[in-house]
Design an enzyme around this catalytic site. Structure first.
Site, PDB file in Angstrom:
ATOM      1  N   HIS A  88       0.820  -1.221   0.000  1.00  0.00           N
ATOM      2  CA  HIS A  88       0.000   0.000   0.000  1.00  0.00           C
ATOM      3  C   HIS A  88       0.850   1.267   0.000  1.00  0.00           C
ATOM      4  O   HIS A  88       0.700   2.110  -0.904  1.00  0.00           O
ATOM      5  CB  HIS A  88      -0.963  -0.020   1.192  1.00  0.00           C
ATOM      6  CG  HIS A  88      -1.618   1.302   1.442  1.00  0.00           C
ATOM      7  ND1 HIS A  88      -2.464   1.906   0.536  1.00  0.00           N
ATOM      8  CD2 HIS A  88      -1.531   2.154   2.512  1.00  0.00           C
ATOM      9  CE1 HIS A  88      -2.867   3.073   1.028  1.00  0.00           C
ATOM     10  NE2 HIS A  88      -2.328   3.242   2.231  1.00  0.00           N
ATOM     11  N   HIS A 112       4.023   6.869   5.572  1.00  0.00           N
ATOM     12  CA  HIS A 112       2.879   7.594   6.109  1.00  0.00           C
ATOM     13  C   HIS A 112       2.093   6.837   7.177  1.00  0.00           C
ATOM     14  O   HIS A 112       1.322   7.438   7.937  1.00  0.00           O
ATOM     15  CB  HIS A 112       1.940   8.042   4.975  1.00  0.00           C
ATOM     16  CG  HIS A 112       1.099   6.958   4.379  1.00  0.00           C
ATOM     17  ND1 HIS A 112       1.515   6.196   3.313  1.00  0.00           N
ATOM     18  CD2 HIS A 112      -0.135   6.505   4.696  1.00  0.00           C
ATOM     19  CE1 HIS A 112       0.571   5.335   2.986  1.00  0.00           C
ATOM     20  NE2 HIS A 112      -0.446   5.501   3.813  1.00  0.00           N
ATOM     21  N   GLU A 116       1.364   5.590  12.927  1.00  0.00           N
ATOM     22  CA  GLU A 116       0.017   5.184  13.308  1.00  0.00           C
ATOM     23  C   GLU A 116      -0.104   3.683  13.551  1.00  0.00           C
ATOM     24  O   GLU A 116      -0.804   3.259  14.482  1.00  0.00           O
ATOM     25  CB  GLU A 116      -0.956   5.607  12.205  1.00  0.00           C
ATOM     26  CG  GLU A 116      -2.408   5.359  12.517  1.00  0.00           C
ATOM     27  CD  GLU A 116      -3.302   5.869  11.404  1.00  0.00           C
ATOM     28  OE1 GLU A 116      -4.383   5.301  11.235  1.00  0.00           O
ATOM     29  OE2 GLU A 116      -2.901   6.823  10.717  1.00  0.00           O
ATOM     30  N   ASP A 117       0.578   2.870  12.753  1.00  0.00           N
ATOM     31  CA  ASP A 117       0.336   1.430  12.778  1.00  0.00           C
ATOM     32  C   ASP A 117       1.503   0.586  13.271  1.00  0.00           C
ATOM     33  O   ASP A 117       1.410  -0.639  13.291  1.00  0.00           O
ATOM     34  CB  ASP A 117      -0.058   0.949  11.370  1.00  0.00           C
ATOM     35  CG  ASP A 117      -1.404   1.526  10.946  1.00  0.00           C
ATOM     36  OD1 ASP A 117      -2.293   1.628  11.806  1.00  0.00           O
ATOM     37  OD2 ASP A 117      -1.555   1.892   9.780  1.00  0.00           O
TER      38      ASP A 117
END
Length: 764
Positions: A88, A112, A116-117
């Site tokens: 992705h 990006h 967050e992950d």
């Protein structure tokens, strides 16, 4: 691995292994349990490297390093489709590379999701890739780690964060649009409910942003994908109909192309002429807006003519108008006056063979590049670059306006509401008296224009001239209007303005001003209410020390005196309770003065001996936003009144006869305060009366004339639904100065021969 396929760094894998166990919070997921069993895959950088040939060798090396880091960070994570998650960010980076963005943008695209992950931190990215890349990644990160009262609030705050980062650096939104585009392309792997939710969000936020920034290829694809996922049945039905009609219309399209090419060539114009099918979404919206069936939509195809210069654009227009007759009112010159997002072209609709409408768009190669890629066209990012294109300058101006909206918005959800209002696809172009052009959303008013020039001009606006004619501020503007605004320093925004302004900037500025004014008034009213409650207990607010205030604030949890007083005025706290608490704190302090040492009996004696006018709140009609006169009873000077502190509604003034006030008092007796009228009141008040009159021709006009002769202004009038042949009841809301004035009006009405009965209306 060979060539440009980069293997994960074993050392980096070891360092990051401990932080890769967490489950995904990403919208489409990395997940440790993919929907389909993962298969060993070699993820190649070849496609990305091919697209970043515009970068320098050292920048390409940094991009490879960012890929290695992202690959290691996302190791063991899979998308819901079963693919390794790294596919992705790699696809997002390739999209950014196809727009020829710079190295930091492409690196941010690869990274990006790592904050967050995964367990990566902003500080870690700063140390490895530098502050600029870390700032871009931070701007793209949602606020999942914070606690919010609702999902809507969390989403709104994430959008606000993204918009503010976007205002600082437009590259944030370019990477985010690439991210959203790839997610929309692969949305089939998610549940139906999520597909519809994400499609709606894309249609409301991301697609309009792409259009606003001129990225029309992205805009059209996001629109179509949103339509496909939000209305799958309609999409499939329309797609099938278009495929069926495509064969029937192919001969017609070829005929138009051949005729146009031949005519342009004979005229000595070297032009690239192409036809394209309009998007499913645009066809669907035309069917909805004009209530057409698919067979009635004839202009499914559009033709683009690309020439070398602006002069040739206008020459090509003349040639095409000679070939086919132009349809009246269907010509638009976006070259002389570009669209809000910088788009330039000549648009004309001609009557083709068999009466079929044919749309032509005529532009230069440079215009075509800008039309397709918008703010990403001719990308060359430099801090403080003074050589931005006109389109990029317009984009930066819009982004800066987001900062103004943020400054005037109370919370994230309000900010998002204002931004949605501002994302209009269409615009009107108007002029200042000095000839400067201003672009505003379709439907914008003269007041919107004032706020577009400057917030202070909007706040102080009192009138507007449109093309030299004095017109109301709510007047909607049309293309080419010349607007002149008049203002005075003493003027201030009216709450009614919120009902007709169209731009987010105007709406945010008006709300901000009204909230600020209301808060200031609430503080003053709260101070008066607290002083009154203290006086009723025989105390004096002037004798309350700073130490007492500090203890009271600690007890209530308020941040300061102003906040506590405003809460009292808005009904969030009961003045009597606050006064009792102050009394208790004074007793505990063992008094710094004789007044502070009064026992309970002395407090009550002092209260009972105090004159009524010193215990009650004076109402002079100038309470502004904090004092209101509800329509249930329409209190006027001379009435016996009492005040209700509705929660969040300020001080409401009711009459003793009001049935709603009686119900409220029975249910909530602690929220009532004593109020009295001031002696000299210089304003009018609404009051309701019912007038039973003879059912005769012209009776309403005669009654209105009587009211006017008694100096009573009519604010509202309504007639009973049921009436007899001989009589009818009429309800008036009139404006009077006092009960004495009302009595004068009623006496004048009784002298009218049409009037049978007059009654003042209390309560609902």
């Amino acid at each position: 691995m060979r060539g440009d396929t980069v293997a994960p760094n074993p050392d980096a894998q070891g360092i990051l292994a401990a932080i890769l166990e967490q489950s995904s919070r990403h919208l489409f997921g990395p997940t440790s349990q993919p929907a389909h069993p993962p298969k060993p895959q070699v993820v190649s950088l070849a496609g990305l490297i091919e697209k970043i040939s515009h970068l320098k060798p050292d920048e390409i090396a940094l991009v490879k390093k960012a890929f290695q880091y992202a690959d290691s960070a996302h190791l063991g994570q899979y998308r819901q489709s079963g693919e390794p998650y790294i596919t992705h960010p790699l696809a997002v980076a390739e999209l950014c590379a196809s727009w020829r963005l710079d190295a930091p943008s492409i690196m941010a695209a690869l990274l990006h999701d790592v904050i967050e992950d995964t367990g990566s931190t902003r500080q870690e990215l700063i140390e490895i890739f530098g502050g600029k890349v870390a700032e871009l990644v931070e701007g793209l990160t949602k606020l999942d780690k914070l606690e919010f009262q609702s999902q809507a609030e969390a989403q709104a705050e994430s959008f606000r964060k993204m918009f503010m980062a976007m205002a600082r650096d437009v590259r944030v939104i370019l990477v985010k649009l690439a991210d959203r585009l790839h997610n929309m392309r692969t949305l089939d792997a998610t549940t139906l409910a999520k597909r519809k939710r994400v499609a709606l969000e894309t249609a409301e936020i991301y697609s309009p942003i792409a259009h606003r920034l001129g990225l029309n290829l992205v805009y059209r694809e996001l629109q179509d994908l949103s339509f496909r996922h939000s209305s799958p049945f309609r999409y499939a039905t329309l797609d099938k109909a278009i495929k069926k009609a495509r064969g029937n219309r192919k001969e017609m399209v070829v005929k138009i192309l051949d005729a146009a090419r031949m005519t342009l060539t004979k005229s000595g114009l070297e032009a690239d002429l192409r036809g394209r099918e309009k998007t499913l979404y645009s066809i669907y919206m035309k069917m909805r807006q004009k209530h057409l069936s698919f067979s009635q939509v004839l202009d499914v195809y559009a033709f683009r003519v690309t020439v070398k210069s602006i002069d040739e654009c206008y020459r090509a227009l003349g040639v095409l108008h000679a070939l086919y007759k132009p349809m009246p009112g269907k010509f638009k010159d976006y070259i002389a006056i570009p669209k809000l997002n910088g788009y330039q072209s000549l648009h004309t609709t001609l009557v083709g063979p068999f009466g079929m409408p044919v749309e032509f768009q005529i532009r230069t190669q440079d215009m075509h590049r800008v039309a397709e890629e918008g703010v990403a066209a001719h990308w060359a990012y430099k801090d403080g670059d003074d050589h931005l294109t006109e389109m990029q300058t317009r984009a930066h101006q819009w982004l800066q306006s987001l900062v103004d909206i943020q400054d005037n918005s109370g919370d994230s959800q309000e900010f998002l509401e204002h931004v949605k209002i501002d994302l209009f696809p269409d615009a009107v172009y108007v002029f200042t008296p000095k000839g400067q052009i201003r672009a505003l959303p379709r439907g914008a008013t003269a007041l919107d224009f004032a706020y577009a020039v400057h917030s202070d001009l909007g706040n102080e606006c009192v009138g507007a001239k449109v093309n030299g004619v004095q017109l109301p501020l709510r007047t909607e503007l049309k293309n080419g209007d010349i607007i002149e605004i008049s203002s005075t320093p003493n003027s201030q925004p009216n709450p009614v303005w919120l009902t007709f302004v169209k731009t987010g900037k105007a709406r945010a500025a008006i709300r901000h001003y009204l909230k600020t004014r209301r808060y200031s008034e609430a503080i003053q009213l709260g101070e008066r209410l607290l002083s009154q409650a203290l006086r009723q207990h025989g105390g004096d607010a002037a004798l309350v020390t700073d130490d007492i205030w500090e203890k009271l604030l600690h007890w209530t949890g308020s941040k300061g005196r102003e906040e506590l007083c405003a809460d009292i005025a808005m009904g969030h706290r009961v003045p009597a309770v606050m006064a009792k608490r102050v009394e208790m704190l004074i007793r505990e302090s063992k008094g710094h003065s004789e007044q502070m040492r009064l026992d309970t009996a002395e407090w009550e004696t002092a209260r009972d001996d105090m004159p009524e006018h010193k215990q009650a709140i004076m109402i002079d009609g100038k309470g502004g936003e904090s004092v209101s006169f509800p329509a249930c009873c329409h209190a006027i000077p001379g009435d016996n009144i009492l005040g209700y502190l509705g929660k969040g509604e300020g001080l409401q003034i009711h009459t003793h006869e009001c049935r709603q006030a009686q119900r409220l008092h029975h249910r909530d007796p602690d929220h009532w305060v004593d109020v009295i009228w001031a002696e000299d009141i210089q304003r009018s008040f609404d009051v309701s009366i019912r007038v039973d009159v003879k059912n005769a021709k012209g009776v309403l006009a005669r009654i209105a004339g009587t009211l006017t002769s008694a100096d009573a202004n009519i604010a509202h009038v309504a007639m009973d639904d049921r009436f007899s042949e001989s009589a009818v009841g009429i309800r008036f809301v009139i404006q009077v100065e006092s009960r004495y004035h009302l009595a004068k009006v009623m006496r004048r009405l009784r002298q009218n021969q049409d009037v049978l009965k007059i009654t003042r209306v209390f309560g609902k």
